[in-house]
Design a protein around this motif. Structure first.
Motif, short mmCIF file in Angstrom:
data_model
loop_
_atom_site.label_atom_id
_atom_site.label_comp_id
_atom_site.label_asym_id
_atom_site.label_seq_id
_atom_site.Cartn_x
_atom_site.Cartn_y
_atom_site.Cartn_z
N LYS A 118 0.81 -1.22 0.00
CA LYS A 118 0.00 0.00 0.00
C LYS A 118 0.85 1.27 0.00
CE LYS A 118 -4.00 -2.01 2.38
NZ LYS A 118 -4.86 -1.94 3.58
N GLY A 119 2.12 1.16 0.31
CA GLY A 119 2.97 2.34 0.34
C GLY A 119 2.57 3.31 1.43
N THR A 120 2.25 2.78 2.61
CA THR A 120 1.74 3.62 3.70
C THR A 120 2.76 4.66 4.16
OG1 THR A 120 2.42 1.89 5.27
CG2 THR A 120 0.12 1.88 4.55
N ARG A 121 4.04 4.34 4.06
CA ARG A 121 5.06 5.30 4.52
C ARG A 121 5.16 6.50 3.59
NH1 ARG A 121 10.67 2.90 5.47
NH2 ARG A 121 10.33 2.02 3.40
N LEU A 122 4.68 6.35 2.35
CA LEU A 122 4.69 7.48 1.40
C LEU A 122 3.30 8.09 1.23
CD1 LEU A 122 7.09 6.67 -1.59
CD2 LEU A 122 7.22 8.56 0.02
N PHE A 123 2.35 7.67 2.03
CA PHE A 123 1.01 8.28 1.97
C PHE A 123 1.10 9.74 2.42
CE2 PHE A 123 -3.29 9.15 3.35
CZ PHE A 123 -4.06 8.48 2.41
N PRO A 124 0.38 10.67 1.79
CA PRO A 124 -0.69 10.54 0.81
C PRO A 124 -0.23 10.52 -0.66
CG PRO A 124 -0.57 12.81 1.49
CD PRO A 124 0.48 12.07 2.29
N LEU A 125 1.08 10.48 -0.92
CA LEU A 125 1.53 10.44 -2.31
C LEU A 125 1.10 9.14 -2.98
CD1 LEU A 125 5.15 11.88 -1.95
CD2 LEU A 125 3.02 13.11 -2.41
N THR A 126 0.83 8.11 -2.17
CA THR A 126 0.38 6.83 -2.70
C THR A 126 -1.13 6.64 -2.57
OG1 THR A 126 0.97 5.86 -0.54
CG2 THR A 126 2.58 5.64 -2.32
N LYS A 127 -1.83 7.70 -2.30
CA LYS A 127 -3.29 7.62 -2.14
C LYS A 127 -3.98 7.17 -3.42
CE LYS A 127 -7.19 10.46 -0.46
NZ LYS A 127 -8.03 10.57 -1.65
N GLU A 128 -3.47 7.62 -4.58
CA GLU A 128 -4.11 7.30 -5.86
C GLU A 128 -3.18 6.63 -6.85
OE1 GLU A 128 -6.18 10.60 -7.58
OE2 GLU A 128 -7.01 11.28 -5.68
N GLN A 153 0.49 -4.35 -6.32
CA GLN A 153 -0.90 -4.78 -6.20
C GLN A 153 -1.88 -3.65 -5.89
OE1 GLN A 153 -1.15 -7.73 -3.12
NE2 GLN A 153 -0.36 -6.41 -1.51
N PHE A 154 -1.41 -2.44 -5.58
CA PHE A 154 -2.31 -1.35 -5.24
C PHE A 154 -2.24 -0.23 -6.26
CE2 PHE A 154 -1.87 -3.39 -1.11
CZ PHE A 154 -3.15 -3.32 -0.61
N ASN A 155 -3.40 0.29 -6.66
CA ASN A 155 -3.48 1.49 -7.51
C ASN A 155 -2.51 1.43 -8.69
OD1 ASN A 155 -5.41 2.71 -5.86
ND2 ASN A 155 -3.87 3.66 -4.55
N THR A 156 -2.65 0.43 -9.53
CA THR A 156 -1.66 0.18 -10.57
C THR A 156 -1.93 0.92 -11.88
OG1 THR A 156 -2.87 -1.81 -11.28
CG2 THR A 156 -1.12 -2.10 -9.66
N ALA A 157 -3.07 1.60 -12.02
CA ALA A 157 -3.42 2.22 -13.31
C ALA A 157 -2.36 3.22 -13.77
CB ALA A 157 -4.79 2.89 -13.21
N SER A 158 -1.95 4.13 -12.87
CA SER A 158 -0.95 5.13 -13.23
C SER A 158 0.37 4.48 -13.60
CB SER A 158 -0.75 6.10 -12.05
OG SER A 158 0.24 7.06 -12.34
N LEU A 159 0.73 3.44 -12.87
CA LEU A 159 1.98 2.73 -13.15
C LEU A 159 1.91 2.03 -14.51
CD1 LEU A 159 4.77 1.85 -12.13
CD2 LEU A 159 3.66 -0.11 -11.02
N HIS A 160 0.78 1.39 -14.79
CA HIS A 160 0.60 0.73 -16.09
C HIS A 160 0.76 1.74 -17.23
CE1 HIS A 160 -0.63 -3.47 -15.56
NE2 HIS A 160 -1.11 -3.10 -14.38
N ASN A 161 0.12 2.90 -17.08
CA ASN A 161 0.20 3.92 -18.13
C ASN A 161 1.64 4.36 -18.38
OD1 ASN A 161 -2.57 3.88 -18.50
ND2 ASN A 161 -2.95 5.58 -17.09
N ILE A 201 4.36 19.95 4.70
CA ILE A 201 3.01 20.11 4.16
C ILE A 201 2.91 19.33 2.85
CG2 ILE A 201 1.32 21.76 3.24
CD1 ILE A 201 2.66 23.88 5.05
N VAL A 202 1.87 18.52 2.73
CA VAL A 202 1.66 17.73 1.51
C VAL A 202 0.28 18.04 0.94
CG1 VAL A 202 1.62 15.44 0.47
CG2 VAL A 202 3.12 15.88 2.43
N ILE A 203 0.26 18.61 -0.26
CA ILE A 203 -0.99 18.85 -0.98
C ILE A 203 -1.17 17.67 -1.93
CG2 ILE A 203 -2.32 20.44 -2.40
CD1 ILE A 203 -1.39 21.60 0.30
N PRO A 204 -2.25 16.88 -1.79
CA PRO A 204 -2.38 15.64 -2.56
C PRO A 204 -2.67 15.88 -4.03
CG PRO A 204 -4.39 16.06 -1.35
CD PRO A 204 -3.40 17.12 -0.92
N LYS A 205 -2.60 14.83 -4.81
CA LYS A 205 -2.93 14.87 -6.22
C LYS A 205 -4.36 15.37 -6.40
CE LYS A 205 -3.01 11.93 -10.36
NZ LYS A 205 -2.82 10.55 -10.88
N ASN A 206 -4.52 16.31 -7.33
CA ASN A 206 -5.82 16.93 -7.62
C ASN A 206 -6.36 17.75 -6.45
OD1 ASN A 206 -6.02 15.65 -10.24
ND2 ASN A 206 -6.57 13.77 -9.18
#
Length: 427
Positions: A13-23, A58-66, A413-418
Motif C-alpha cells: 500500500k505504500g503507507t510510509r509514502l502516503f498521501p503520495l500513494t493515495k491514488e 498490487q495497489f493502484n496500478t493504473a498510473s503505473l501501467h500507463n 506540508i503535503v498537498i495531494p494529487k488533484n
C-alpha cells in the motif's frame, strides 16, 4: 548460458509514502521533477544490459501501467520487456501478496516461461546507480547461491536497516534486522579489506554492512528457499539462507538512498538542487530513462530563481523560487514565492474554457496562484493553489495529521494529487 531475470518489488500500500500513494502505486510516484520512482531500478537494469524486467505490485496500478506501457518499449529483436504483474486470483492462489517473498513465489509460473538462470531482486523505492552486470559477474565468480548487495553504514544508521556480518572472503555469516540502538553489534563490523577498489572511498565511521534490499539468486536456489510459507525476504528468507546456504556479499560504496518515507522523499528531491548533489542525473553514459513528453522548454518571465530545477513545459511569471524542484507543466503566477518546495506539476494544460469554468465554480486553476507563498511543502500533480495563500509561512503550530485537503507529515506540508487549496488559505 546466463539468462538473468530482473524483478522489481513495487511494495504494497505504500503507507510510509502516503498521501503520495493515495491514488497511485509507490513505484509511480513522481520524482526529481520529471521521473517516476520506478524509472530508477528499470534504468539500472537497462544500463546493465538487463532487458527482461517484471514489476510486482498490487495497489493502484493504473498510473503505473500507463507510465510503463508508454515509456519502456523495446524493439522486436531484443526480446526485451518491462511488464507489471499485479496480484491476481488463480486456481492455486486467491489472496493478495502477503510480503516481498510471497509476491515472488506467487509469480513463479510467469517467471518460469523465461527459463532464467538467475533472479535479480530489486527494490522500487531506492535512488542509486549500480552496474548490476558487475554484481552478477561477482556472484557467478564467487560460486555463491545468493548474493546480497550491501553498503557500509555507521552504527547510528544501522538501527533502521538489516545488518550483515561477513567473513574475510565476503561470505555472509549472520544477519540482524534493525538492531536496537542499545544492542552491542561490534562483533559484526566488517573487514575493510573487503572494500572494492573501483568504487568511492568509505568514511571510517561506517563500520557495518547494511543490506540494500537487492539480491541475486540462482534460479533453482530461489525456488528452494521459497518452498515454504515465509512472506518476507529481509526478515525471514535471507536470515534462513545465510544459515543454510552459501550467501555472498557484494559491497557497493556509491550513493544509495532508501526513499520510502515522506521525509526521505522530500530531502532526497531537494538534495538534487544543491551545488554538488549526492546523486548525479547528468550522466550521459548511464542515464535515467523516463517517458518522452515532447513538451516545450520551460518559460521564465521576470523571475528570480536560485538553486532550483525546472522540468520542461512550465511557465513561471514574476516569481521568486529558491531551493525547489518544479515539475512538468507547472504554471506559477505573478508574485508567487517558493522556498524548499517540490511541485510535481500537472498531467495536462487547462484550456481557456476550462479556466472559465473554474472561475464560475470558484476554484483555482491548476498551478500556483498570484502572490502565494509556500515553504517546506510537497505539491502533488494537478494541484490547485489559489491566490494569496500562505503555506508554511506563519509562526503557528503544525502537527502531523490529515486536515482534509492537505496533510502534514514529518513537519512537511503535503498537498495531494488533484488537491484544491482555496485562495487566501493559511496553513
Amino acid at each position: 548460458m546466463n539468462k538473468p531475470l530482473a524483478i522489481v518489488l513495487g511494495g504494497g500500500k505504500g503507507t510510509r509514502l502516503f498521501p503520495l500513494t493515495k491514488e497511485r502505486a509507490k513505484p509511480a510516484v513522481p520524482f526529481g521533477g520529471k521521473y517516476r520512482l520506478v524509472d530508477i531500478p528499470i534504468s539500472n537494469c537497462i544500463n546493465s544490459g538487463l532487458r527482461q524486467v517484471y514489476i510486482l505490485t498490487q495497489f493502484n496500478t493504473a498510473s503505473l501501467h500507463n507510465h510503463i506501457s508508454s515509456t519502456f518499449i523495446f524493439d522486436v529483436f531484443s526480446n526485451g520487456f518491462v511488464e507489471i504483474l499485479a496480484a491476481e486470483q488463480t486456481f492455486d492462489n486467491n489472496s493478495w501478496y502477503q510480503g516481498t517473498a510471497d509476491a515472488v513465489r506467487k509469480n513463479f509460473y510467469h517467471f518460469r516461461d523465461q527459463s532464467p538462470s538467475h533472479y535479480i531482486i530489486l527494490s522500487g523505492d531506492q535512488l542509486y546507480r549500480m552496474d548490476l552486470a558487475e554484481m552478477l559477474n561477482k556472484h557467478i565468480e564467487s560460486g555463491a547461491e545468493v548474493t546480497i548487495a550491501a553498503t557500509p553504514v555507521s552504527r547510528q544508521n544501522a538501527t533502521g536497516l538489516g545488518i550483515i556480518s561477513a567473513d574475510k572472503k565476503g561470505r555472509a555469516v549472520s544477519f540482524i534486522e534493525k538492531p536496537d540502538p542499545e544492542d552491542d553489534i561490534s562483533h559484526m563490523a566488517f573487514d575493510r579489506s573487503l572494500l572494492p577498489e573501483n568504487q568511492p572511498k568509505v568514511d571510517l565511521s561506517k563500520e557495518y554492512l547494511a543490506s540494500m534490499g537487492m539480491y541475486i539468486f540462482n534460479a533453482k536456489t530461489l525456488e528452494k528457499v521459497l518452498d515454504n510459507n515465509y512472506t518476507d525476504f529481509g526478515k525471514e528468507i535471507i536470515p534462513i539462507a545465510i544459515g543454510e546456504r552459501y550467501v555472498n556479499t557484494y559491497i557497493f560504496t556509491g550513493f544509495w538512498e532508501d526513499i520510502g518515507t515522506i521525509k526521505a522523499f522530500y530531502e532526497t528531491n531537494l538534495n538534487l538542487v544543491s551545488l554538488t548533489p549526492a546523486f548525479n542525473f547528468y550522466d550521459e553514459k548511464r542515464p535515467i530513462y523516463t517517458h518522452r513528453r515532447h513538451l516545450a522548454a520551460t518559460k521564465m518571465n521576470f523571475c528570480t530563481i536560485s538553486q532550483s530545477l525546472a522540468a520542461e513545459g512550465s511557465i513561471i511569471t514574476n516569481a521568486s523560487i529558491v531551493n525547489s524542484v518544479i515539475g512538468i507543466r507547472t504554471l506559477i503566477e505573478s508574485g508567487a514565492n517558493l522556498d524548499g518546495v517540490y511541485c510535481m506539476g500537472a498531467n495536462f494544460y487547462e484550456t481557456l474554457e476550462q479556466k472559465k469554468e473554474n472561475e464560475e465554480q470558484g476554484i483555482p486553476n491548476i498551478g500556483i496562484g498570484r502572490g502565494t507563498i509556500v515553504r517546506k511543502a510537497i505539491i502533488d500533480l494537478n494541484a490547485r493553489i489559489g491566490d494569496g495563500c500562505r503555506l508554511g509561512i506563519d509562526p503557528i503550530e503544525r502537527k502531523d495529521g490529515d486536515y482534509g485537503y492537505y496533510w502534514i507529515v514529518d513537519g512537511i506540508i503535503v498537498i495531494p494529487k488533484n488537491g484544491i487549496v482555496p485562495a487566501g488559505t493559511i496553513i
